[in-house]
Design a protein around this motif. Structure first.
Motif, short mmCIF file in Angstrom:
data_model
loop_
_atom_site.label_atom_id
_atom_site.label_comp_id
_atom_site.label_asym_id
_atom_site.label_seq_id
_atom_site.Cartn_x
_atom_site.Cartn_y
_atom_site.Cartn_z
N UNK A 14 23.83 16.93 31.69
CA UNK A 14 24.55 17.86 32.57
C UNK A 14 24.96 19.13 31.85
N UNK A 15 25.36 19.00 30.59
CA UNK A 15 25.81 20.18 29.84
C UNK A 15 24.69 21.17 29.60
N UNK A 16 23.44 20.74 29.72
CA UNK A 16 22.31 21.66 29.62
C UNK A 16 22.08 22.40 30.93
N UNK A 17 22.52 21.80 32.04
CA UNK A 17 22.27 22.39 33.35
C UNK A 17 23.39 23.33 33.80
N UNK A 18 24.56 23.17 33.21
CA UNK A 18 25.70 23.98 33.64
C UNK A 18 26.64 24.25 32.48
N UNK A 19 27.15 25.47 32.41
CA UNK A 19 28.13 25.81 31.38
C UNK A 19 29.48 25.15 31.64
N UNK A 20 29.70 24.69 32.88
CA UNK A 20 30.98 24.07 33.22
C UNK A 20 30.97 22.56 33.08
N UNK A 21 29.81 21.94 33.08
CA UNK A 21 29.70 20.48 33.10
C UNK A 21 30.02 19.88 31.74
N UNK A 22 30.46 18.63 31.76
CA UNK A 22 30.73 17.87 30.55
C UNK A 22 29.78 16.68 30.50
N UNK A 23 29.11 16.51 29.37
CA UNK A 23 28.26 15.34 29.13
C UNK A 23 28.96 14.43 28.13
N UNK A 24 29.11 13.17 28.51
CA UNK A 24 29.73 12.15 27.66
C UNK A 24 28.65 11.25 27.09
N UNK A 25 28.72 11.00 25.77
CA UNK A 25 27.79 10.05 25.17
C UNK A 25 28.48 9.35 24.01
N UNK A 26 27.77 8.36 23.42
CA UNK A 26 28.38 7.48 22.43
C UNK A 26 27.26 6.77 21.68
N UNK A 27 27.58 6.28 20.49
CA UNK A 27 26.60 5.49 19.74
C UNK A 27 26.52 4.04 20.22
N UNK A 28 27.42 3.63 21.11
CA UNK A 28 27.59 2.21 21.42
C UNK A 28 26.48 1.61 22.26
N UNK A 29 26.00 2.30 23.28
CA UNK A 29 25.20 1.66 24.31
C UNK A 29 23.70 1.75 24.04
N UNK A 30 23.10 2.92 24.25
CA UNK A 30 21.65 3.04 24.07
C UNK A 30 21.23 2.79 22.62
N UNK A 31 22.05 3.24 21.68
CA UNK A 31 21.73 3.05 20.27
C UNK A 31 22.15 1.68 19.76
N UNK A 32 23.00 0.98 20.51
CA UNK A 32 23.40 -0.37 20.12
C UNK A 32 24.28 -0.42 18.88
N UNK A 33 25.14 0.58 18.69
CA UNK A 33 25.97 0.66 17.49
C UNK A 33 27.45 0.85 17.85
N UNK A 34 28.03 -0.08 18.65
CA UNK A 34 29.42 0.09 19.08
C UNK A 34 30.42 0.02 17.93
N UNK A 35 30.04 -0.66 16.84
CA UNK A 35 30.97 -0.77 15.72
C UNK A 35 31.23 0.53 15.01
N UNK A 36 30.40 1.55 15.25
CA UNK A 36 30.65 2.86 14.62
C UNK A 36 31.84 3.57 15.26
N UNK A 37 32.09 3.29 16.56
CA UNK A 37 33.20 3.90 17.29
C UNK A 37 33.13 5.43 17.27
N UNK A 38 31.96 5.97 17.54
CA UNK A 38 31.79 7.42 17.59
C UNK A 38 31.22 7.80 18.95
N UNK A 39 31.98 8.60 19.69
CA UNK A 39 31.52 9.17 20.95
C UNK A 39 31.67 10.68 20.90
N UNK A 40 31.22 11.35 21.95
CA UNK A 40 31.34 12.81 21.97
C UNK A 40 31.23 13.35 23.39
#
Length: 377
Positions: free
Chosen positions: A206-232
């Protein structure tokens, strides 16, 4: 602190996640060991990890990590990224920054509970339900009808947890345009992005489609690394990004330094990890298809469009809540019943359960599940 209701999913997991013999409802892809992750590091990052100073880090996040995150986008640079302690902190702070008393938000259901309960603690919220009878379709006319003059946020999650739904790219682009035209922030939870069964269906961020939108992501789900506890969160509105940083001063202040370096390694190896996880899901699906084919009178099953969870329907007269309780108590097989995903905003199906398809070797759990089902006949 804003008063919030009990987090049903975490309360349920506190009881069963580490005691059930077969965790068949995991929401993350198969993880890896620290050694396996470090084996993917280039020399620079391995040296950075080996010689890491365990002091405070920057509130916005490690600059090199933010640069790697920005490279996963089309129209974003490192200054548009702010890192958090997982996706939950990011969601919580974003809603507290974006919403206030007198505001209004729209949230698509079913969804991760915090996507609903955090806005509800702050302002009025309207739900728009995915249509289970139309393959969890999102009706954009319903979203438009839900908007008010004081609507500040529309919150969505694709690939969706728990349904695995991925909307068409044209519909997603239309949703972005609708929000921009109405001066509304689109908050797009994209934590399962990259695990689409058909990569051609991967949505733009979404953040690529709009200057106002917010994209949330994290290492936990698709990458399978929830123990890192890093999102953005990625957002091209620098003033909003600064407000998010100031809000973070009241929670974690900064992230774990080792977690940020390891997240940097993972994101540089993102395509390798995602290829592995998509292949694992593809290899797992025949076992799930065979299970649900054997018990076709008991369940309605459909593989998810994306992500690593599915949301089958239970057809038994005893109801899904009793079914899931007896299954974990008697067979040690953990599923998440529909009550975990009930909504205060819309009606949600009461006959579904979440099952995870992204962990290695699900056959043992499915076999225990099948034995228990046969014994009930």
């Amino acid at each position: 602190m804003t008063r919030l209701p009990d987090f049903r999913l975490e309360t349920y997991f506190s009881r069963w996640e580490f005691t059930a013999r077969h965790h068949l409802t995991a929401s993350d892809a198969q993880t890896m060991t620290l050694g396996e992750l470090l084996a993917l590091a280039d020399d620079e990052d391995r040296d950075a990890f080996d010689n890491l100073s365990l002091g405070y880090t920057e509130t916005f996040g490690d600059p090199a990590l933010r640069e790697v995150i920005a490279r996963t986008h089309e129209h974003v640079d490192a200054d548009d990224v702010i890192c958090f302690a997982g996706a939950e902190e990011a969601l919580y702070l974003a809603m507290n920054v974006l919403l206030d008393a007198g505001d209004h938000a729209v949230v698509v259901t079913p969804n991760y509970q915090a996507a609903e309960t955090v806005p509800l603690a702050l302002c009025e919220v309207t739900g728009v339900a995915l249509d289970a009878d139309r393959d969890w379709a999102l009706d954009l006319d319903e979203v438009a009808a839900a908007l008010r003059p004081n609507t500040r946020v529309v919150s969505v999650n694709f690939p969706n947890n728990p349904t695995g739904k991925v909307v068409d790219a044209a519909d997603f682009a239309a949703l972005v345009r609708l929000c921009d035209e109405r001066g509304v922030r689109l908050f797009s939870d994209e934590v399962y992005r990259g695990l689409e069964r058909d990569p051609a269906r991967t949505l733009p961020q979404a953040a690529d489609l709009s200057e106002r939108a917010l994209s949330l992501n994290v290492t936990s789900k698709s990458l399978g690394l929830p123990g890192l506890r890093i999102g953005w969160i990625t957002c091209r509105d620098r003033a909003l990004r600064s407000r998010l940083e100031r809000a973070k001063h009241y929670t974690t202040i900064c992230n774990s330094a080792p977690g940020e370096v390891l997240a940097r390694i993972a994101l540089k190896a993102r395509e390798t990890i995602l290829d592995r996880n998509r292949a694992l899901i593809a290899a797992n699906l025949p076992a799930f298809e065979a299970f649900f084919a054997e018990f076709a009178d008991d369940f309605e099953w459909r593989a998810p469009d994306g992500g690593c969870v599915a949301y089958p329907r239970y057809l038994g007269a005893d109801g899904v809540e009793e079914f899931c309780t007896r299954l974990v108590e008697e067979a040690g097989v953990l599923l998440l019943p529909a009550s975990i995903y009930r909504s205060e905003l819309t009606a949600t199906p009461a006959d579904r359960f979440r099952i995870g398809i992204g962990r290695r070797a699900p056959e043992e759990g499915l076999a225990a599940f099948a034995r228990w089902m046969r014994a009930r006949r």
